[in-house]
Scaffold this motif. Structure first.
Motif, mmCIF file in Angstrom:
data_model
loop_
_atom_site.group_PDB
_atom_site.id
_atom_site.type_symbol
_atom_site.label_atom_id
_atom_site.label_comp_id
_atom_site.label_asym_id
_atom_site.label_seq_id
_atom_site.Cartn_x
_atom_site.Cartn_y
_atom_site.Cartn_z
ATOM 1 N N GLU A 1 1.671 2.037 -3.448
ATOM 2 C CA GLU A 1 0.555 2.692 -4.140
ATOM 3 C C GLU A 1 0.568 4.181 -3.856
ATOM 4 O OE1 GLU A 1 -1.209 -1.276 -4.865
ATOM 5 O OE2 GLU A 1 -1.164 0.640 -5.906
ATOM 6 N N ILE A 2 0.840 4.521 -2.581
ATOM 7 C CA ILE A 2 0.850 5.942 -2.229
ATOM 8 C C ILE A 2 1.976 6.647 -2.963
ATOM 9 C CG2 ILE A 2 1.219 7.538 -0.333
ATOM 10 C CD1 ILE A 2 -0.181 5.472 1.451
ATOM 11 N N TRP B 1 1.091 11.750 -9.249
ATOM 12 C CA TRP B 1 -0.155 11.943 -9.993
ATOM 13 C C TRP B 1 -0.997 13.055 -9.365
ATOM 14 C CZ3 TRP B 1 -5.053 10.880 -7.830
ATOM 15 C CH2 TRP B 1 -6.129 11.000 -8.710
ATOM 16 N N ALA B 2 -1.088 13.038 -8.022
ATOM 17 C CA ALA B 2 -1.926 14.013 -7.328
ATOM 18 C C ALA B 2 -1.417 15.433 -7.546
ATOM 19 C CB ALA B 2 -1.971 13.694 -5.831
ATOM 20 N N VAL B 3 -0.074 15.593 -7.613
ATOM 21 C CA VAL B 3 0.468 16.946 -7.739
ATOM 22 C C VAL B 3 0.039 17.569 -9.059
ATOM 23 C CG1 VAL B 3 2.585 18.276 -7.890
ATOM 24 C CG2 VAL B 3 2.392 16.459 -6.227
ATOM 25 N N PHE C 1 0.817 -1.207 0.000
ATOM 26 C CA PHE C 1 0.000 0.000 0.000
ATOM 27 C C PHE C 1 0.859 1.268 0.000
ATOM 28 C CE2 PHE C 1 -3.341 -2.902 1.004
ATOM 29 C CZ PHE C 1 -4.443 -2.320 0.429
ATOM 30 N N ASP C 2 1.992 1.195 0.653
ATOM 31 C CA ASP C 2 2.845 2.383 0.660
ATOM 32 C C ASP C 2 3.380 2.664 -0.740
ATOM 33 O OD1 ASP C 2 3.328 4.237 2.631
ATOM 34 O OD2 ASP C 2 5.444 3.710 2.757
ATOM 35 N N LEU D 1 0.713 7.381 -6.246
ATOM 36 C CA LEU D 1 -0.342 8.398 -6.254
ATOM 37 C C LEU D 1 0.217 9.807 -6.068
ATOM 38 C CD1 LEU D 1 -3.181 6.716 -4.189
ATOM 39 C CD2 LEU D 1 -3.410 7.615 -6.472
ATOM 40 N N PHE D 2 1.311 9.930 -5.330
ATOM 41 C CA PHE D 2 1.834 11.263 -4.998
ATOM 42 C C PHE D 2 2.097 12.123 -6.239
ATOM 43 C CE2 PHE D 2 3.399 12.684 -0.699
ATOM 44 C CZ PHE D 2 2.407 12.022 -0.012
ATOM 45 N N PHE E 1 -2.510 16.557 -11.025
ATOM 46 C CA PHE E 1 -3.832 16.109 -11.452
ATOM 47 C C PHE E 1 -4.620 17.207 -12.166
ATOM 48 C CE2 PHE E 1 -8.398 15.440 -10.473
ATOM 49 C CZ PHE E 1 -8.579 14.362 -11.304
ATOM 50 N N LYS E 2 -4.493 18.462 -11.680
ATOM 51 C CA LYS E 2 -5.272 19.554 -12.281
ATOM 52 C C LYS E 2 -4.927 19.756 -13.748
ATOM 53 C CE LYS E 2 -6.413 22.059 -8.115
ATOM 54 N NZ LYS E 2 -5.983 23.052 -7.146
ATOM 55 N N LEU F 1 -6.616 2.387 -9.471
ATOM 56 C CA LEU F 1 -7.264 2.213 -8.163
ATOM 57 C C LEU F 1 -8.174 0.989 -8.166
ATOM 58 C CD1 LEU F 1 -8.175 5.792 -6.895
ATOM 59 C CD2 LEU F 1 -6.415 4.252 -6.076
#
Lengths: 335, 116
Positions: free
Chosen positions: B75-76, B82-84, B72-73, B79-80, B86-87, B101
């Protein structure tokens, strides 16, 4: 020359932090005392104000016992490994607009890394002590910290999506506007999960199974005494303040004034941002103490279920919801 | 963009953190009394004699939790970044991450049903 400024900055962070830790222990005993209809420490100095100083001096003169069966080197190195990341994480916390020691782009990643390193010190302490209670405490603590680390990480992903930056100052700037622009509102479930996971990460009550006084005495630091014990204590409280500071930075606008965008904004414009930041930190620290005074301790399987089967699904769902919010450019946060 | 100079304070802060820990330990060793005693130095077991070694076998589920954590870590860690951005990614990024996901959630449901 630059190095002197850096060292000065570090001293300006570490010394107030140490004093805050000392007086947080005092506040804890006083506040929990009043919540339980006692008055707490009141003998050393006026109203007990000198109690933390007296405690520190006492611990300095106490014998450091190193058990015969312990691995001496690991036993001594473990508390140092716990305190170093607890302090070093403060390097990237912005105290006020422009008041940050290391304004790095990967700020949040650095925080995540530093808060994860602390668990090594705990495992090493429990292993090196060669005592059953310490061993059990370290096992429990490690499993608990890694479980809540995941929920915490997912909550941080939500913050990153909303802010679009890893830099903590920019995350605060992204919340500029008013109290309703702060991320606590669009990220409400993530905020709650982040804070509760923070309580679990710092092994605080009601998640204090690693220390569980009534079952495994003191857990991983049962064999520690004197200054080595004091370092563990210091690190735990420094981590509490860190979690409170991070919660206010990521979800409650850090140094931003709560009166922004209201008719009171100009009235309070003279108040420095640092003041608001400290107020927010103090508020979250009060929650830490309040939890300890009111909640009974979790059972270990309940603790694991809460982390894996409640928090992780909620964070995953909210990340999806949040991406839809951002895609449809939901006002006022994601315009 | 990347300015290594910004990372210098972090290096110093980590060193100071280690020094604070080491310094406090040294103060403790210098000022504290030292009266070793075989009883005092034996492992604490609520007053009983320690009757076996503390490095005993432990439940394998602790080990499983550690392995699950690594998955899971990771996965995080995916995700990091990607999240930055994402906009800027928009709908394409959304669809890509939903596929990712979904795979993650299938694994998660499997773990749940296995019952750890």
């Amino acid at each position: 020359m630059e190095i002197i400024y850096i060292l000065l900055g570090i001293i300006l962070i570490v010394v107030p932090l140490m004093l805050s830790v000392a007086y947080l222990t005092y506040a804890e005993r006083k506040i929990i005392g009043y919540m339980q209809v006692r008055i707490g420490p009141n003998r050393v100095g006026p109203r007990g104000w000198l109690q933390p100083i007296a405690d520190a001096v006492k611990l300095m003169f106490k014998e450091i016992i190193i058990p015969t069966n312990a691995n001496t080197f690991l036993f001594i190195i473990a508390p140092i490994l716990v305190i170093a990341p607890a302090l070093a994480a403060w390097a990237v916390i912005p105290f006020m607009s422009g008041w940050v020691l290391a304004d790095i782009n990967a700020g949040l990643l650095y925080i995540l890394a530093m808060t994860s390193i602390g668990v090594y010190g705990i495992i090493i302490a429990g292993w090196a002590s060669n005592s059953k209670y310490a061993f059990l405490g370290a096992l429990r603590s490690a499993a608990q910290i890694v479980s809540y680390e995941i929920a915490m990480g997912f909550a941080l992903v939500g913050v990153l999506m909303a802010a679009g930056s890893l830099n903590l100052s920019q995350i605060i700037q992204a919340q500029n506007g008013s109290i309703f622009h702060w991320f606590w509102l669009p990220l409400l479930p993530l905020f709650v999960i982040y804070f509760i996971s923070g309580v679990a990460e710092t092994n605080r009550s009601p998640f204090d199974l690693a220390e569980g006084e009534s079952e495994i005495v003191a857990g991983f630091h049962v064999e520690y005494s004197g200054m080595l014990f004091a370092i563990f204590f210091l690190a735990e409280y420094a981590n509490m303040i860190l979690i409170a500071a991070l919660t206010s930075t990521l979800f409650w606008g850090g140094w931003l004034s709560p009166f922004q965008g209201t008719f009171l904004e100009s009235t309070f414009a003279w108040v420095p941002g640092l003041f608001w930041f400290i107020i927010k930190i103090a508020l979250f620290l009060l929650f830490f103490l309040w939890f300890r005074a009111t909640f009974p301790r979790y059972r270990y399987d309940q603790l694991m279920r809460l982390g894996w089967k409640v928090f992780i699904p909620i964070t995953l769902v909210w990340i999806v919801v949040l991406s839809v919010f951002i895609l449809v450019k939901l006002p006022p946060w994601f315009v | 963009m990347l300015d290594l100079g910004n990372y210098l304070p972090i290096l110093f802060f980590i060193i100071v953190g280690l020094l604070v820990g080491a310094g406090a330990s040294i103060v403790g060793f210098l000022l504290g009394t030292r009266k070793p005693d075989p009883e005092k130095n034996s492992p604490y077991e609520c007053g009983f004699e320690a009757f076996e070694d503390a490095r005993m076998k432990f439940d394998v589920r602790y080990y499983l939790i550690a392995i699950l954590f690594i998955i899971f870590d990771l996965e995080i860690a995916f995700l990091f970044p990607w999240a930055v951005v994402f906009k800027e990614l928009g709908l394409f990024g959304f669809v890509a991450m939903m596929i990712f996901l979904t795979i993650l959630v299938i694994g998660f449901i499997y773990e749940w049903k296995k019952g750890h």
